[in-house]
Design an enzyme around this catalytic site. Structure first.
Site, PDB file in Angstrom:
ATOM      1  CB  SER A  95      59.600 -33.759 -76.766  1.00  0.00           C
ATOM      2  OG  SER A  95      60.177 -34.855 -75.998  1.00  0.00           O
ATOM      3  CG  ASP A 241      62.219 -35.487 -72.512  1.00  0.00           C
ATOM      4  OD1 ASP A 241      61.866 -35.532 -71.245  1.00  0.00           O
ATOM      5  OD2 ASP A 241      61.527 -35.694 -73.431  1.00  0.00           O
ATOM      6  CG  ASP A 243      57.823 -33.628 -72.887  1.00  0.00           C
ATOM      7  OD1 ASP A 243      59.015 -34.328 -72.800  1.00  0.00           O
ATOM      8  OD2 ASP A 243      56.731 -34.339 -73.330  1.00  0.00           O
ATOM      9  CG  ASP A 245      57.722 -37.585 -72.488  1.00  0.00           C
ATOM     10  OD1 ASP A 245      59.005 -37.377 -72.686  1.00  0.00           O
ATOM     11  OD2 ASP A 245      57.091 -37.940 -73.709  1.00  0.00           O
TER      12      ASP A 245
END
Length: 447
Positions: A95, A241, A243, A245
């Site tokens: 993340s 960010d 990833d 999400d």
């Protein structure tokens, strides 16, 4: 490495995630989650991603699953493919952490995050597989052919199609947006989606090299985005960010617009358009009191959960509600996706900005008034679940002093001998004074 699930999957230094342990985790996932009809795998742009994806795929294949490797893919895209195909999924990502970390998080068949009970079953299965003799690698498990035919090369394109279609026939023509991709998984897909909708897109930090993910950029480091929005005279900025999400936004004046403000904006807008299920919104206990006051004024019921997007998702599912999220920028449009989706959230927010007669900064100010918030971490001798109960009288006294425009939240850390004292009040000075008094009470009780 002893792999154990935290708030969002397994995570740690990448060099400690050895291939054998990751392969054993893959075998455990095949045992617990299934995947004989397919098990989709995506990863972010960290250097360690291909190695870990191959090890996980080998373990999955050894357990009877059929891994389908997407390559670099945002976490919400993996969840979308999981839902589309009705198969489990996994994401290799840490993340917003630095590039030297990595992790693995799973989705159950249908693109839903795993409940804690399922994670415990995975840990038990993992321990059994680690105790067994090492597995031989399964040939081809990490490549394009996985026993179930070639990977669907159009899967990510179909996710982008779904995100673009989420605002119906509307477009973003004339809207200038600066997009910070954090050198992460959305680096190529996010600009493509926004340009398809007609936006003028200026792109920052979209050249991943394996070690620059989240490095001075993205939702945790928005300074360069703020400067770029002002310099370009753009209408808005969006930062993902690693990833993708979650997101953070920037208004046309360079001001930050966080998850609380974005959820407030979307909640009121969707209520006015009849799209806010039962006029409810789900947030965590860390959400600013100003949000709650704004929602009360708008006639929207706020449901609180513990910290973590998993708790938000569970509450949305149980209540049949359609919108929730966290201050950090995880936003869930439960009628459109199974998990937090930074690109989908960006499209929803930008559509709102494009339709509004006022600039983004005015919309954010009108959505809610953020009350000053002070957070103090207090070290205690040992973790005591009953410590907060022992402080109930002191907490009640401070809450009486604060009145309706203040709030106290004291919660022990789940992993460390720390107690977190959070106070919101009408002024920074009031919040600090209350936080300091309560922190001293915690020290006295926890010594």
């Amino acid at each position: 490495m002893s792999l154990r699930f935290g708030t969002d999957g397994v995570r740690g230094p990448a060099d400690e995630l050895d291939d054998r342990s990751v392969a054993a985790l893959g075998a455990a996932a095949a045992e617990v989650l299934g995947g004989s009809d397919g098990f989709v795998i995506g990863r972010d742009t960290r250097r360690s991603g291909p190695r870990l994806a191959a090890a996980l795929a080998s373990g999955l294949a050894s357990g009877g699953a059929r891994p389908q490797v997407l390559g670099v893919a945002p976490t919400p895209a993996v969840a979308w493919v999981s839902a589309e195909r009705g198969i489990p999924g996994a994401v290799i990502s840490a993340s917003h952490n630095p590039w030297s970390d990595n992790g693995i998080k799973f989705f159950a068949a249908g693109g839903r995050k795993l409940p804690v009970a399922t994670e415990r079953r995975l840990e038990e299965a993992l321990d059994r597989h680690l105790a067994a003799p090492p597995m031989a690698p399964v040939a081809g498990a990490g490549g394009a052919l996985t026993g179930s035919g070639p990977v669907d090369e159009d899967a990510l394109g179909r996710w982008v199609d779904a995100v673009v279609a989420s605002i119906g026939e509307r477009r973003l023509d004339g809207l200038h947006v600066v997009v910070d991709c954090a050198n992460g998984a959305a680096s190529h897909l996010a600009p493509e989606a926004l340009r398809r909708l007609g936006a003028e897109v200026t792109v920052l930090h979209a050249d991943p090299d394996g070690t620059n993910i989240n490095d001075g950029c993205g939702s945790t480091h928005p300074a360069s985005l703020q400067a770029a929005v002002v310099a370009a005279g753009a209408h808005a900025g969006i930062a993902f960010d690693g990833d993708a999400d979650r997101l953070l936004a920037v208004d046309e004046l360079g001001g930050l617009v966080d998850g609380d403000q974005l959820i407030a904006l979307c909640a009121v807008d969707r209520r006015e358009r009849g799209l806010l299920a039962d006029d409810h919104v789900v947030v965590t206990v860390m959400t600013n009191l100003g949000f709650r006051l704004a929602m009360a004024e708008a006639g929207i019921t706020v449901v609180d959960t513990p910290v973590g997007d998993r708790h938000v998702l569970e509450a949305l599912a149980e209540g049949g509600w359609s919108l929730g999220g966290e201050q950090s920028g995880h936003i869930v449009f439960a009628d459109l996706a199974t998990t937090g989706d930074g690109l989908l959230s960006a499209v929803q927010v930008l559509d709102l900005v494009h339709r509004a007669p006022a600039p983004f900064s005015a919309l954010a100010r009108a959505a809610m008034t953020r009350l000053p918030q002070v957070l103090v971490n207090v070290t205690v001798a040992e973790r005591r679940p009953d410590l907060v109960a022992d402080l109930s009288e002191a907490i009640a006294e401070e809450e009486r002093r604060l009145g309706p425009t203040g709030r106290v939240l004291i919660r022990p850390s789940g992993t460390e001998p720390l107690v977190r004292v959070m106070v919101e009040a009408a002024t920074e000075a009031d919040a600090r004074a209350v936080a300091d008094r309560l922190a001293e009470a915690v020290r006295a009780a926890g010594a």
